[in-house]
Motif scaffolding. Sequence first.
Motif, PDB file in Angstrom:
ATOM      1  N   ASN A  50       0.819  -1.216   0.000  1.00  0.00           N
ATOM      2  CA  ASN A  50       0.000   0.000   0.000  1.00  0.00           C
ATOM      3  C   ASN A  50       0.848   1.259   0.000  1.00  0.00           C
ATOM      4  N   VAL A  51       1.998   1.222   0.665  1.00  0.00           N
ATOM      5  CA  VAL A  51       2.865   2.404   0.708  1.00  0.00           C
ATOM      6  C   VAL A  51       3.961   2.325  -0.344  1.00  0.00           C
ATOM      7  N   GLY A  52       3.800   1.427  -1.300  1.00  0.00           N
ATOM      8  CA  GLY A  52       4.797   1.251  -2.356  1.00  0.00           C
ATOM      9  C   GLY A  52       5.865   0.256  -1.951  1.00  0.00           C
ATOM     10  N   HIS A  53       6.557  -0.243  -2.941  1.00  0.00           N
ATOM     11  CA  HIS A  53       7.664  -1.167  -2.677  1.00  0.00           C
ATOM     12  C   HIS A  53       8.845  -0.405  -2.085  1.00  0.00           C
ATOM     13  N   ARG A  54       9.359  -0.952  -0.999  1.00  0.00           N
ATOM     14  CA  ARG A  54      10.579  -0.414  -0.364  1.00  0.00           C
ATOM     15  C   ARG A  54      10.450   1.069  -0.023  1.00  0.00           C
ATOM     16  N   HIS A  55       9.363   1.438   0.621  1.00  0.00           N
ATOM     17  CA  HIS A  55       9.248   2.833   1.056  1.00  0.00           C
ATOM     18  C   HIS A  55      10.433   3.143   1.967  1.00  0.00           C
ATOM     19  N   PRO A  56      11.106   4.265   1.766  1.00  0.00           N
ATOM     20  CA  PRO A  56      12.324   4.562   2.541  1.00  0.00           C
ATOM     21  C   PRO A  56      12.121   4.495   4.053  1.00  0.00           C
ATOM     22  N   LYS A  57      10.967   4.919   4.546  1.00  0.00           N
ATOM     23  CA  LYS A  57      10.759   4.902   5.991  1.00  0.00           C
ATOM     24  C   LYS A  57      10.538   3.478   6.509  1.00  0.00           C
ATOM     25  N   VAL A  58       9.938   2.632   5.688  1.00  0.00           N
ATOM     26  CA  VAL A  58       9.787   1.228   6.068  1.00  0.00           C
ATOM     27  C   VAL A  58      11.153   0.542   6.072  1.00  0.00           C
ATOM     28  N   ALA A 299       5.961   1.521  10.800  1.00  0.00           N
ATOM     29  CA  ALA A 299       6.420   2.538   9.859  1.00  0.00           C
ATOM     30  C   ALA A 299       5.409   2.735   8.730  1.00  0.00           C
ATOM     31  N   ALA A 300       4.835   1.634   8.222  1.00  0.00           N
ATOM     32  CA  ALA A 300       3.836   1.743   7.158  1.00  0.00           C
ATOM     33  C   ALA A 300       2.613   2.512   7.646  1.00  0.00           C
ATOM     34  N   LEU A 301       2.169   2.208   8.859  1.00  0.00           N
ATOM     35  CA  LEU A 301       1.029   2.924   9.436  1.00  0.00           C
ATOM     36  C   LEU A 301       1.329   4.423   9.527  1.00  0.00           C
ATOM     37  N   GLN A 302       2.525   4.753   9.975  1.00  0.00           N
ATOM     38  CA  GLN A 302       2.898   6.161  10.117  1.00  0.00           C
ATOM     39  C   GLN A 302       3.006   6.856   8.764  1.00  0.00           C
ATOM     40  N   ASP A 306       1.115  10.116   7.995  1.00  0.00           N
ATOM     41  CA  ASP A 306       1.889  11.345   7.800  1.00  0.00           C
ATOM     42  C   ASP A 306       1.807  11.870   6.371  1.00  0.00           C
ATOM     43  N   GLU A 307       1.748  10.970   5.391  1.00  0.00           N
ATOM     44  CA  GLU A 307       1.651  11.397   3.995  1.00  0.00           C
ATOM     45  C   GLU A 307       0.206  11.563   3.549  1.00  0.00           C
ATOM     46  N   ARG A 308      -0.720  11.352   4.477  1.00  0.00           N
ATOM     47  CA  ARG A 308      -2.161  11.561   4.239  1.00  0.00           C
ATOM     48  C   ARG A 308      -2.626  10.813   2.992  1.00  0.00           C
ATOM     49  N   ILE A 375      -7.446  -4.133 -10.169  1.00  0.00           N
ATOM     50  CA  ILE A 375      -6.565  -2.974 -10.095  1.00  0.00           C
ATOM     51  C   ILE A 375      -6.552  -2.502  -8.651  1.00  0.00           C
ATOM     52  N   ALA A 376      -5.400  -2.597  -8.012  1.00  0.00           N
ATOM     53  CA  ALA A 376      -5.239  -2.195  -6.610  1.00  0.00           C
ATOM     54  C   ALA A 376      -3.787  -1.762  -6.415  1.00  0.00           C
ATOM     55  N   PRO A 377      -3.416  -0.629  -6.971  1.00  0.00           N
ATOM     56  CA  PRO A 377      -2.010  -0.212  -6.965  1.00  0.00           C
ATOM     57  C   PRO A 377      -1.577   0.301  -5.593  1.00  0.00           C
ATOM     58  N   PRO A 378      -0.283   0.489  -5.395  1.00  0.00           N
ATOM     59  CA  PRO A 378       0.151   1.206  -4.199  1.00  0.00           C
ATOM     60  C   PRO A 378      -0.580   2.544  -4.094  1.00  0.00           C
ATOM     61  N   LEU A 379      -0.921   2.928  -2.889  1.00  0.00           N
ATOM     62  CA  LEU A 379      -1.623   4.198  -2.688  1.00  0.00           C
ATOM     63  C   LEU A 379      -0.750   5.387  -3.058  1.00  0.00           C
ATOM     64  N   THR A 380       0.536   5.153  -3.189  1.00  0.00           N
ATOM     65  CA  THR A 380       1.485   6.210  -3.528  1.00  0.00           C
ATOM     66  C   THR A 380       1.567   6.477  -5.022  1.00  0.00           C
ATOM     67  N   ILE A 381       0.849   5.742  -5.851  1.00  0.00           N
ATOM     68  CA  ILE A 381       0.908   5.923  -7.290  1.00  0.00           C
ATOM     69  C   ILE A 381       0.587   7.378  -7.640  1.00  0.00           C
ATOM     70  N   THR A 382       1.302   7.917  -8.624  1.00  0.00           N
ATOM     71  CA  THR A 382       1.118   9.318  -9.000  1.00  0.00           C
ATOM     72  C   THR A 382       0.117   9.436 -10.147  1.00  0.00           C
TER      73      THR A 382
END
Length: 399
Positions: A50-58, A299-302, A306-308, A375-382
């Motif tokens: 959901n937060v993308g692959h390898r999110h830096p904070k995760v 970290a994913a929850l945060q 945090d990124e709303r 279709i269920a992409p990462p929520l971070t998709i632009t």
Amino acid sequence: MQQRQLFLSHLAQTSDFPLCIEVEKAEGVWLYGPDGQAYMDLIAGIGVSNVGHRHPKVVAAIHAQVDRYLHTMVYGEYVQSPQVLLAEALVGTLAAWRTPSGHAIDNVYLTNSGAEAVEGAMKLAKRYTGRTEILSCFNAYHGSTQGALSLAGAEFFKRPFRPLLPDIGHLRHGQPDDLGRITNKTAAVIIEVIAGEAGVRVPAQAYLQALRERCTETGTLLIFDEIQTGFGRTGTFWAFEDYGVVPDVLLAAKGMGGGMPIGAFMAPQALMQVFKNNPILGHITTFGGHPVSAAASLAALQVIRDERLCETVAAKAELFRSLLVHPAIREIRHKGLMMAVEFSDFDTLKRIIDRGIANGVITDWFLFCDNSMRIAPPLTITEEEIREACGVLVRGMEG
């Protein structure tokens, strides 16, 4: 031997036609092959990233925890900071809600997966109510372990593994006429808020309210399986928030881990305490709530908070709808970024999926709805990535 040959020779296969996409690296919405091939992941590893692959904070949280400790003791014995902080944060997402009995959902049992969360919730319902009957829905999927498989509403997957658990019945998702099957002999009803593998079936609010009332009336526990819908997928942190209907037990996994394996079942302490006695250690797990997975989950929850990310879901879903326009499309069903694009038949859909993968966009179909594209992409998709993906998919619908 090449990696693909080793994969086919030594990893147990679950079909005769695996995708065999070789992954060298992943980041954001993208997967990369060994020769630089790029694939946009529009299914987020089936609702996981959901937060993308390898999110830096995760990734940073994983690194930090690895430097402290890994497994130390079976679940529930040692005080481990990642577990404690994650449980506190999960309870925080539920602070505004109360069950009909007035209880807060304030206890978290951490597991390795969604299927294990289902198993734990089934045991909890039987132990708390003293009843044995559990109802689930036709065309529902809750996991492949024998207890979870017993709940499945499709005989195709169950028949070869019978006998399974007794006293399992089924309801039609979204159909109030079936609610009379819930009686004072029913321990629990387990239901997806949005029916996922049935092809994203979105119920009316009145149905979930009537379901809640019937369960309360009969002393039946209502278990919401939010393994796919939780952690922002539908536009609220939990899908039930949009309906104002509160379960007695809540299940999470998939998007919960930020890419790491973890799950949970959550309930009021008054329910969960039955695992303490008669017998002691009423539910145990060795690796459930592994500290590295728990750190990643927190970290994913945060990140979602945090990124709303929940606040961006509706607009992104509407952009998908506005761009996925073609005569071959019969219907688009969705709740946020949990979407089913329906075509006439499986052969048509499979051809479009294959063309998409060949051109760098990964989609999929549903277990119980094989004429609809998942279709269920990462929520971070632009927005730019959505436009690019939809262009590839629509071109694949030609001819």
